[in-house]
Design an enzyme around this catalytic site. Structure first.
Site, PDB file in Angstrom:
ATOM      1  N   GLU A 280     -26.325  16.978 -12.509  1.00  0.00           N
ATOM      2  CA  GLU A 280     -25.420  15.792 -12.986  1.00  0.00           C
ATOM      3  C   GLU A 280     -25.588  15.607 -14.532  1.00  0.00           C
ATOM      4  O   GLU A 280     -26.542  16.133 -15.090  1.00  0.00           O
ATOM      5  CB  GLU A 280     -25.866  14.876 -12.124  1.00  0.00           C
ATOM      6  CG  GLU A 280     -25.243  14.859 -10.911  1.00  0.00           C
ATOM      7  CD  GLU A 280     -23.588  15.043 -10.823  1.00  0.00           C
ATOM      8  OE1 GLU A 280     -22.963  14.085 -11.063  1.00  0.00           O
ATOM      9  OE2 GLU A 280     -23.391  16.037 -10.037  1.00  0.00           O
TER      10      GLU A 280
ATOM     11  N   ASP B 250      -9.524  10.119  -4.164  1.00  0.00           N
ATOM     12  CA  ASP B 250      -9.081   9.730  -5.272  1.00  0.00           C
ATOM     13  C   ASP B 250      -8.615  10.878  -6.220  1.00  0.00           C
ATOM     14  O   ASP B 250      -8.426  10.950  -7.287  1.00  0.00           O
ATOM     15  CB  ASP B 250      -9.939   8.875  -6.210  1.00  0.00           C
ATOM     16  CG  ASP B 250     -11.433   9.232  -6.534  1.00  0.00           C
ATOM     17  OD1 ASP B 250     -11.248  10.596  -6.410  1.00  0.00           O
ATOM     18  OD2 ASP B 250     -12.140   8.876  -7.242  1.00  0.00           O
TER      19      ASP B 250
ATOM     20  N   LYS C 263      20.390   1.257   7.207  1.00  0.00           N
ATOM     21  CA  LYS C 263      19.070   0.930   7.628  1.00  0.00           C
ATOM     22  C   LYS C 263      19.071   1.493   9.126  1.00  0.00           C
ATOM     23  O   LYS C 263      19.826   0.811   9.760  1.00  0.00           O
ATOM     24  CB  LYS C 263      18.475  -0.305   7.638  1.00  0.00           C
ATOM     25  CG  LYS C 263      16.953  -0.370   7.858  1.00  0.00           C
ATOM     26  CD  LYS C 263      16.690  -1.833   8.300  1.00  0.00           C
ATOM     27  CE  LYS C 263      17.250  -2.012   9.931  1.00  0.00           C
ATOM     28  NZ  LYS C 263      16.753  -3.106  10.693  1.00  0.00           N
TER      29      LYS C 263
ATOM     30  N   ARG D 174     -12.507   0.179 -12.125  1.00  0.00           N
ATOM     31  CA  ARG D 174     -11.855   0.484 -13.215  1.00  0.00           C
ATOM     32  C   ARG D 174     -10.340   0.250 -13.178  1.00  0.00           C
ATOM     33  O   ARG D 174      -9.573   0.295 -14.101  1.00  0.00           O
ATOM     34  CB  ARG D 174     -12.048   1.598 -13.899  1.00  0.00           C
ATOM     35  CG  ARG D 174     -13.410   1.589 -14.763  1.00  0.00           C
ATOM     36  CD  ARG D 174     -13.522   2.828 -15.680  1.00  0.00           C
ATOM     37  NE  ARG D 174     -14.157   4.237 -14.813  1.00  0.00           N
ATOM     38  CZ  ARG D 174     -14.048   5.289 -15.114  1.00  0.00           C
ATOM     39  NH1 ARG D 174     -13.406   5.614 -16.160  1.00  0.00           N
ATOM     40  NH2 ARG D 174     -14.273   6.260 -14.401  1.00  0.00           N
TER      41      ARG D 174
ATOM     42  N   ARG E 130      17.820   3.131   3.745  1.00  0.00           N
ATOM     43  CA  ARG E 130      16.397   2.722   3.979  1.00  0.00           C
ATOM     44  C   ARG E 130      15.950   3.627   5.445  1.00  0.00           C
ATOM     45  O   ARG E 130      16.722   4.124   5.920  1.00  0.00           O
ATOM     46  CB  ARG E 130      16.424   1.146   4.321  1.00  0.00           C
ATOM     47  CG  ARG E 130      16.775   0.558   2.989  1.00  0.00           C
ATOM     48  CD  ARG E 130      17.080  -0.974   3.048  1.00  0.00           C
ATOM     49  NE  ARG E 130      16.021  -1.442   3.992  1.00  0.00           N
ATOM     50  CZ  ARG E 130      16.136  -2.725   4.848  1.00  0.00           C
ATOM     51  NH1 ARG E 130      17.317  -3.212   4.711  1.00  0.00           N
ATOM     52  NH2 ARG E 130      14.989  -3.190   5.411  1.00  0.00           N
TER      53      ARG E 130
END
Ligand code: UD1
Ligand code: MG
Length: 449
Positions: free
Chosen positions: A154, A105, A333, A15, A315
């Site tokens: 479930e 996730d 940097k 998705r 940086r």
């Protein structure tokens, strides 16, 4: 007691509509999967196993850059959460103590919540993290008897009465390693989804007379990311919390809603952050430093009393000592800038060391790249670099040395020396006016023709 982690990250995340594995999408500047790993870091896990499938090699790279001892296991077919955890069996073989299962996730689980789950293991063989859902939707439901957990059902398999339960399964659980894998080996896939459900281990444990308990957390902690819209609202939730925390810690944010933090940004008390500042990963700003508007910092350390910006870019590897000044349109940097040094305007300082109190004039550039290799520039303490000096690295300018404006410095400059590396000026009296007169006359002649 020793703890191991299993992080489930094999799902495709279809998705997200992305070519990149879901768990590598960035939240607060950091891949989703690392949020789960970092939350669990306070448990000091003895072993970390990450179960990957889709885009496994990419996930492995990110995970191992974070923790080179993490073990990547592959689940080539996604047959369910119990099947996923089972893939980590060999990786955790012989490991004493508990296993905590997390999802790659689900970025907001707090370390304190994981600690509470481990504490609850003192009274239960198996502990599940649950939450009261405002809208229980398709979450697994926790079927309890008093404060004992009987089983998890479930959504697809639930009866009407079970679907009315609002106490839901977050997916996070913990149990002794040997017991966990033993229970998982008994899980079948005879259910509505035809999957091996990890959630079935609760009923299996109860059937053995073992006890299961629930630790509850706020629903916001269990937020999982499945779509770009969910990722965007998770980002908004993270930023709102990070801004509030910064204010609570004594940081001044003149326009909090415009400042973007990363997962690991550290800002000291009495630091001032002006509007529209972006912190990428790995930034520490010490007490009393000022980050002026529209600056972008990443992998940088700003010490006490330093002032950065407006419109500055730090940086990775930018290391600013106390009272350093980095002004507008300056990029730094991989450079150490020592105490009190100033780079105030329109400059690039990369792969360099700038000594204490040195002053780099407007437009100074460390020419660090020859097209193939990077080279270093050393500038001594108290040196004065004239405006628009090109320092062609590798090169060293000594302490207290001076370079003339517009110089191209290709050779080392000794301490206290003056280096001029530019064409000598030539001036022709009256020639400027004569040249312009001639050009204007030419233009006028063309206009008539
Ligand atoms: C799961 C739980 C459900 C809970 C919900 C919370 C089960 C059977 N159900 O349901 O009780 O309320 O999470 O969000 O556990 N994964 C793999 N390999 C697989 C399957 C899943 O790595 O074979 C990973 C996914 O990438 C994801 C996590 O496990 O990170 C959960 O899988 P998902 O399919 O989202 O489970 P849900 O159906 O949401
Ligand atoms: Mg899910």
């Amino acid at each position: 007691m020793s703890v191991s982690l299993v992080i489930l990250a094999a799902g495709q995340g279809s998705r997200m509509l992305s070519d990149m594995p879901k768990v590598l999408h960035l939240l607060a500047g950091v891949p989703l999967v690392l949020h789960a790993m970092r939350a669990a870091r306070t448990l000091e896990p003895a072993r970390v196993a990450v179960v990957t499938g889709h885009g496994g090699a990419q996930v492995a790279q990110v995970v191992q850059a974070e923790d080179d001892t993490a073990i990547i296991v592959t689940q080539s077919e996604q047959l369910g959460t119990a099947h996923a955890v089972a893939q980590a069996r060999a990786a955790l073989e012989g490991q004493a103590g508990d296993v905590v299962v997390l999802y790659g996730d689900t970025p907001f689980i707090r370390p304190e919540t994981l600690q509470a789950m481990l504490a609850a293991r003192a009274s239960h063989d198996l502990v599940v993290l649950g939450f009261d859902a405002a809208d229980p939707g398709r979450y697994g439901r926790l079927v309890t008897d008093g404060d004992r957990l009987e089983r998890i059902v479930e959504f697809k398999d639930a009866t009407g009465a079970e679907r009315a339960i609002t106490l839901c399964n977050s997916g996070v659980l913990c149990a002794d390693r040997a017991l966990l894998f033993d229970l998982i080996s008994e899980v079948g896939n005879d259910n509505a989804a035809g999957e091996y459900y990890l959630t079935d281990i609760v009923a299996l444990a109860r059937a053995r007379g073992l006890s299961a308990g629930v630790v509850r957390c706020a629903e916001a902690e269990t937020l999982g990311i499945n779509t770009r819209a969910e990722l965007a609202s998770a980002e908004a939730a993270f930023q709102a919390r990070a801004r509030a925390e910064a204010l609570e810690n004594g940081v001044t944010l003149s326009a909090p809603e415009t400042v973007i933090f990363a997962q690991d940004t550290v800002i000291g008390r009495d630091a001032l952050v002006e509007p529209y500042v972006v912190f990428g990963p790995g930034v520490t700003v010490e007490s009393g430093a000022t980050i002026r508007a529209f600056s972008h910092l990443e992998g940088a350390h700003v010490s006490r009393g330093a002032i950065v910006g407006p419109y500055a870019r730090l940086r990775p590897g930018a290391e600013l000592a106390e009272d350093v000044r980095i002004g507008n349109f300056v990029e730094v940097k991989a450079a150490q800038i020592d105490e009190g040094a100033k780079v105030n305007h329109l400059s690039y300082v990369g792969d360099a060391h700038v000594g204490a109190g040195a002053n780099l004039g407007a437009g100074t550039v460390t020419c660090n790249y020859d097209g193939v290799f990077k080279h270093r520039t050393e500038i001594g303490a108290g040196a004065f670099i004239g405006s628009s000096t090109m320092l062609v690295a590798p090169v060293r300018v000594g302490a207290g040395a001076v370079t003339g404006s517009g110089s191209v410095i290709t050779q080392d400059v000794a301490d206290g020396a003056l280096a001029l590396g530019r064409a000598r000026q030539e001036t022709r009296p009256g020639l400027g006016r004569r040249l312009m007169d001639r050009l204007r006359a030419t233009k006028a002649a063309r206009g008539k023709g």
